[in-house]
Design a protein around this motif. Structure first.
Motif, PDB file in Angstrom:
ATOM      1  N   ILE A   1      -8.342  11.589  -3.312  1.00  0.00           N
ATOM      2  CA  ILE A   1      -9.349  10.397  -3.787  1.00  0.00           C
ATOM      3  C   ILE A   1      -8.754   9.187  -4.128  1.00  0.00           C
ATOM      4  O   ILE A   1      -9.073   8.176  -3.487  1.00  0.00           O
ATOM      5  CB  ILE A   1     -10.240  10.956  -4.825  1.00  0.00           C
ATOM      6  N   VAL A   2      -7.726   9.417  -4.800  1.00  0.00           N
ATOM      7  CA  VAL A   2      -6.933   8.190  -5.263  1.00  0.00           C
ATOM      8  C   VAL A   2      -6.317   7.404  -4.031  1.00  0.00           C
ATOM      9  O   VAL A   2      -6.439   6.040  -4.019  1.00  0.00           O
ATOM     10  CB  VAL A   2      -6.007   8.626  -6.318  1.00  0.00           C
TER      11      VAL A   2
ATOM     12  N   SER B   1      -7.167   7.349  -1.002  1.00  0.00           N
ATOM     13  CA  SER B   1      -8.204   6.561  -0.313  1.00  0.00           C
ATOM     14  C   SER B   1      -8.539   5.640  -1.002  1.00  0.00           C
ATOM     15  O   SER B   1      -8.911   4.658  -0.048  1.00  0.00           O
ATOM     16  CB  SER B   1      -9.197   7.922  -0.394  1.00  0.00           C
ATOM     17  N   VAL B   2      -8.818   5.572  -2.085  1.00  0.00           N
ATOM     18  CA  VAL B   2      -9.141   4.228  -2.856  1.00  0.00           C
ATOM     19  C   VAL B   2      -8.001   3.381  -2.723  1.00  0.00           C
ATOM     20  O   VAL B   2      -8.435   2.081  -2.434  1.00  0.00           O
ATOM     21  CB  VAL B   2      -9.486   4.527  -4.352  1.00  0.00           C
ATOM     22  N   ILE B   3      -6.825   3.632  -2.626  1.00  0.00           N
ATOM     23  CA  ILE B   3      -5.934   2.759  -2.365  1.00  0.00           C
ATOM     24  C   ILE B   3      -5.790   2.077  -1.143  1.00  0.00           C
ATOM     25  O   ILE B   3      -5.867   1.124  -0.846  1.00  0.00           O
ATOM     26  CB  ILE B   3      -4.449   3.447  -2.826  1.00  0.00           C
TER      27      ILE B   3
ATOM     28  N   THR C   1       0.812  -1.248   0.182  1.00  0.00           N
ATOM     29  CA  THR C   1       0.280   0.145   0.013  1.00  0.00           C
ATOM     30  C   THR C   1       1.041   1.404  -0.058  1.00  0.00           C
ATOM     31  O   THR C   1       0.505   2.276  -0.826  1.00  0.00           O
ATOM     32  CB  THR C   1      -0.971   0.090   1.217  1.00  0.00           C
TER      33      THR C   1
ATOM     34  N   VAL D   1      -8.512   1.941   0.898  1.00  0.00           N
ATOM     35  CA  VAL D   1      -9.782   1.110   1.019  1.00  0.00           C
ATOM     36  C   VAL D   1      -9.367  -0.231   0.266  1.00  0.00           C
ATOM     37  O   VAL D   1      -9.930  -1.354   0.924  1.00  0.00           O
ATOM     38  CB  VAL D   1     -10.800   1.822   0.536  1.00  0.00           C
ATOM     39  N   VAL D   2      -8.862  -0.345  -0.709  1.00  0.00           N
ATOM     40  CA  VAL D   2      -8.430  -1.692  -1.465  1.00  0.00           C
ATOM     41  C   VAL D   2      -7.561  -2.367  -0.717  1.00  0.00           C
ATOM     42  O   VAL D   2      -7.796  -3.732  -0.430  1.00  0.00           O
ATOM     43  CB  VAL D   2      -7.959  -1.207  -2.586  1.00  0.00           C
TER      44      VAL D   2
ATOM     45  N   ASN E   1      -7.975  15.400  -6.226  1.00  0.00           N
ATOM     46  CA  ASN E   1      -7.979  13.832  -7.097  1.00  0.00           C
ATOM     47  C   ASN E   1      -6.942  13.129  -6.137  1.00  0.00           C
ATOM     48  O   ASN E   1      -7.162  11.884  -6.267  1.00  0.00           O
ATOM     49  CB  ASN E   1      -7.542  14.320  -8.182  1.00  0.00           C
TER      50      ASN E   1
END
Length: 136
Positions: free
Chosen positions: A110-111, A113-115, A72, A117-118, A107
Motif C-alpha cells: 500500500i505504501v 503504491s501511494v509513493i 521514486t 501514485v504521488v 501495508n
C-alpha cells in the motif's frame, strides 16, 4: 556564513549530547557500537550500491522524467529497506502475537503504491507546468 556556523555548532552539541548519553546513561556502549556498525554496513554495503545501480539503470529513461523515476525508486527503496525486517517477521514469537501484529507485507504494498501514485501525479504536474510556461 554565520547561520551555517550556528547550525554546525548546534549539530555538534547534539552529537556530544548523544555521545554523553551513550557513555554515561543506561545504554550498553558495546551493544550500541554493534548496532551502529550494523547500520553503517547496511548503509554502505547495501543501500549505497543499490542506489548507484538504480542510477546507472535509469540512464535510459528520458532526461525529462529521470529525476522523478530516480526519486521514486530512492524513496521506495528506503521504505522497503526499513520495512523488510517486519515483512520477513524478524523478532516474531508464537507466544507473543502482539510483537508484530499487522499485515506488514500488505501495508508495504500500500505504501509503495501511494509513493508510485504521488510520483505519477508529481510528474504530470511538472509536465503540465512546463507546457504552460512554454511560450509556443
Amino acid at each position: 556564513m554565520k547561520t551555517r556556523i550556528t547550525a554546525y555548532a548546534i549539530g555538534a552539541g547534539f552529537i556530544l549530547l548523544g555521545l554523553w548519553g551513550v557513555l554515561t546513561g543506561t545504554t550498553n556502549p558495546r551493544g550500541w557500537a554493534f548496532w551502529f556498525a550494523g547500520a553503517v554496513i547496511v548503509h554502505d554495503g547495501i543501500f549505497v550500491p543499490f542506489v548507484l545501480l538504480l542510477g546507472a539503470l535509469t540512464t535510459r529513461v528520458p532526461a525529462s522524467h529521470r529525476r522523478f523515476v530516480q526519486a521514486t525508486l530512492l524513496v521506495g527503496g528506503a521504505v522497503t529497506l526499513v520495512a523488510l525486517p517486519m515483512v520477513l517477521g524478524f523478532g516474531q514469537r508464537a507466544d507473543n502475537p502482539s510483537i508484530l501484529p499487522l499485515a506488514y507485507g500488505r501495508n508495504l504494498i500500500i505504501v509503495l503504491s501511494v509513493i508510485a501514485v504521488v510520483a505519477v501525479v508529481w510528474t504530470a504536474l511538472a509536465r503540465h507546468r512546463k507546457r504552460s510556461d512554454d511560450p509556443r
